[in-house]
Design an enzyme around this catalytic site. Structure first.
Site, PDB file in Angstrom:
ATOM      1  CB  CYS A 140      -1.097   0.024   1.189  1.00 57.39           C
ATOM      2  SG  CYS A 140      -2.259   1.138   0.830  1.00 57.39           S
ATOM      3  CG  HIS A 187      -4.352  -3.592   2.353  1.00 59.64           C
ATOM      4  ND1 HIS A 187      -3.419  -3.391   3.331  1.00 59.64           N
ATOM      5  CD2 HIS A 187      -4.718  -2.453   1.862  1.00 59.64           C
ATOM      6  CE1 HIS A 187      -3.267  -1.922   3.256  1.00 59.64           C
ATOM      7  NE2 HIS A 187      -4.049  -1.510   2.374  1.00 59.64           N
ATOM      8  CD  GLU A 200      -2.160  -6.473   4.825  1.00 56.45           C
ATOM      9  OE1 GLU A 200      -1.720  -6.776   3.771  1.00 56.45           O
ATOM     10  OE2 GLU A 200      -2.444  -5.256   5.160  1.00 56.45           O
TER      11      GLU A 200
END
Lengths: 197, 251
Positions: A77, A175, A177
């Protein structure tokens, strides 16, 4: 394997640590130059505003250290955006690793872009076993202009680079994650990258 | 292309899910973490946890819950309920929440939106607005619709955008709990007058209602609780339906 997450006060580190845990890896959060240099993998996170994030990097000398790293480095990001030449956000000069610039989406679309969008034109080991047009979670107001270092593309208002690679440096706008199984697979692919440049 | 989001909302009281959860196949239907994992596996695009604990003391269990959810769940989630300071938000984000939702604290002290946006970025600041249409006027309400304010929905929404909200979660008190569909007219006006994403809430009863919230209401995301909790609508079915309707959703 020693994995470090660069600590410069850029929020939401916990989610990355947990995602790595789900893959059975532990990561250390650190700002220590020697520890970062010696790690096998480096994750450079980032949530927040570009100019204040860059100020923090400069105050700790991390802005000098990061571009010289030789092991696989993954910017996520804002981390990815700071690795570029320049960002319009706060008119900030970047770490100049990736040869592209960061611009703001126009008001023709809703800003920030929040939600799941597709990645395509996938071109890297980072995307092993990831299907073309897979969905990733994104939340951002600024984007990287397409460039030769692009390894994934996403469309929102225009086609932009949602992942970049130069030598041992990787950057993703989305992202991983928070992007379900496919995101975890990308993190896993990153952790499997070998060697130093 | 960016897809429309389906967002199950879990009401939390003292660290447990409440509001008639009817999941017989879950070991512990009151466990928000297990429920969140179930939704994540079934294609929910994000989750909202709304803490309705009555006291400050009991709200502290929320921080633990956020940590557990972040540990287990691999999709983004928002936490709301009783958040009133930069410090509250800092703790929740550090525990792994992606966004926070503020409601009455923003009405009482609108500067909070500016403070949160400056410190954490607007992408994690959701402002929830509960409004009731009275004689044609959409009036902002607090305390779950019990307390009317002097604010009008559209002027307040524009103000929160200007102050740095990244998203608006709009609940129509007229539609909430009716299962008769979302407030599409108001949603569509919000979506056209503002340049940040709008989450539709209140009124979901059928798959068609979701379709209408996206097509007529031009919402970016649609939130619902009981239709999902009571298994009246399964998210995979809903997504297949929306996809056939020509709405872009994540498969």
């Amino acid at each position: 394997m020693k994995i470090v997450i660069i600590d410069y006060g850029a929020g939401n580190i916990q989610s990355i640590k947990f995602a790595l845990q789900r893959l059975d890896f532990e990561a250390t959060l650190t700002a220590n130059a020697e520890e970062i240099r010696q790690a096998d993998k480096v994750i450079f996170p980032g949530v927040g505003e570009a100019s204040s994030a860059m100020k923090k990097l400069k105050s700790t000398g991390l802005d000098q250290l990061i571009p010289l790293l030789t092991q696989p480095v993954l910017g996520i990001c804002l981390g990815m955006q700071l690795m570029c030449l320049h960002t319009e956000e706060g008119n900030t000069t970047g770490l100049k690793i990736f040869n592209t610039i960061i611009k703001r989406f126009s008001n023709q679309v809703k800003v920030p872009q929040i939600g799941w969008n597709q990645i395509s034109e996938l071109e890297s080991n980072l995307f092993n076993e990831i299907a073309e047009n897979e969905f990733m979670y994104l939340v951002h107001s600024f984007y990287a202009e397409s460039c030769p270092e692009m390894i994934a593309q996403t469309h929102y208002e225009l086609d932009y680079a949602s992942a970049l690679r130069k030598n041992n440096f990787y950057g993703v706008q989305f992202h991983p994650e928070k992007s379900s199984k496919a995101g975890e697979k990308i993190l896993d692919n990153f952790l499997k990258l070998e060697g130093r440049t | 292309m960016l897809t429309k989001r389906i967002t199950p909302c879990l009401d939390i009281k003292n660290g447990r899910t409440v509001k008639g959860i009817n999941f017989l196949d879950l070991r512990d239907a009151g466990d928000p973490v297990e429920l969140a994992e179930f939704y994540a596996k079934n294609g929910a695009d994000e989750l909202v946890f709304l803490d309705i604990s009555a006291t400050e003391e009991k709200r502290k269990t929320l921080v633990n819950l956020v940590l557990q959810v972040a540990e287990k769940v691999n999709i983004p989630f928002t936490v709301g309920g009783g958040i009133s300071s930069v410090k509250d938000v800092d703790v929740l984000l550090q525990c792994g929440a992606d966004k926070v939702s503020i409601n009455s604290s923003a009405v009482k002290r609108p500067e909070l939106i500016n403070e949160l946006s400056a410190k954490f970025g607007n992408q994690c600041v959701v402002v929830a607005i509960d409004a009731k249409q009275i004689d044609g006027e959409w009036i902002v309400h607090l305390v779950g619709g019990k307390e009317a304010t002097k604010l009008h929905l559209f002027t307040w929404a524009k103000e929160v955008e200007k102050r740095g909200a990244g998203e608006i979660l709009f609940t129509s008190m007229n539609h909430d709990g009716t299962k008769n569909g979302f407030a599409n007219e108001a949603l569509s006006r919000l979506s056209q007058e503002l340049n940040i994403p709008i989450i539709a809430s209140g009124g979901a009863g059928t798959k068609e209602h979701f379709s209408a919230a996206f097509k007529e209401g031009k919402a970016d995301a649609a939130l619902a609780a009981s239709v999902f909790h009571f298994k009246e609508i399964a998210i995979p079915d809903l997504k297949r339906f929306l996809s056939k309707e020509g709405i872009l959703v994540r498969k």
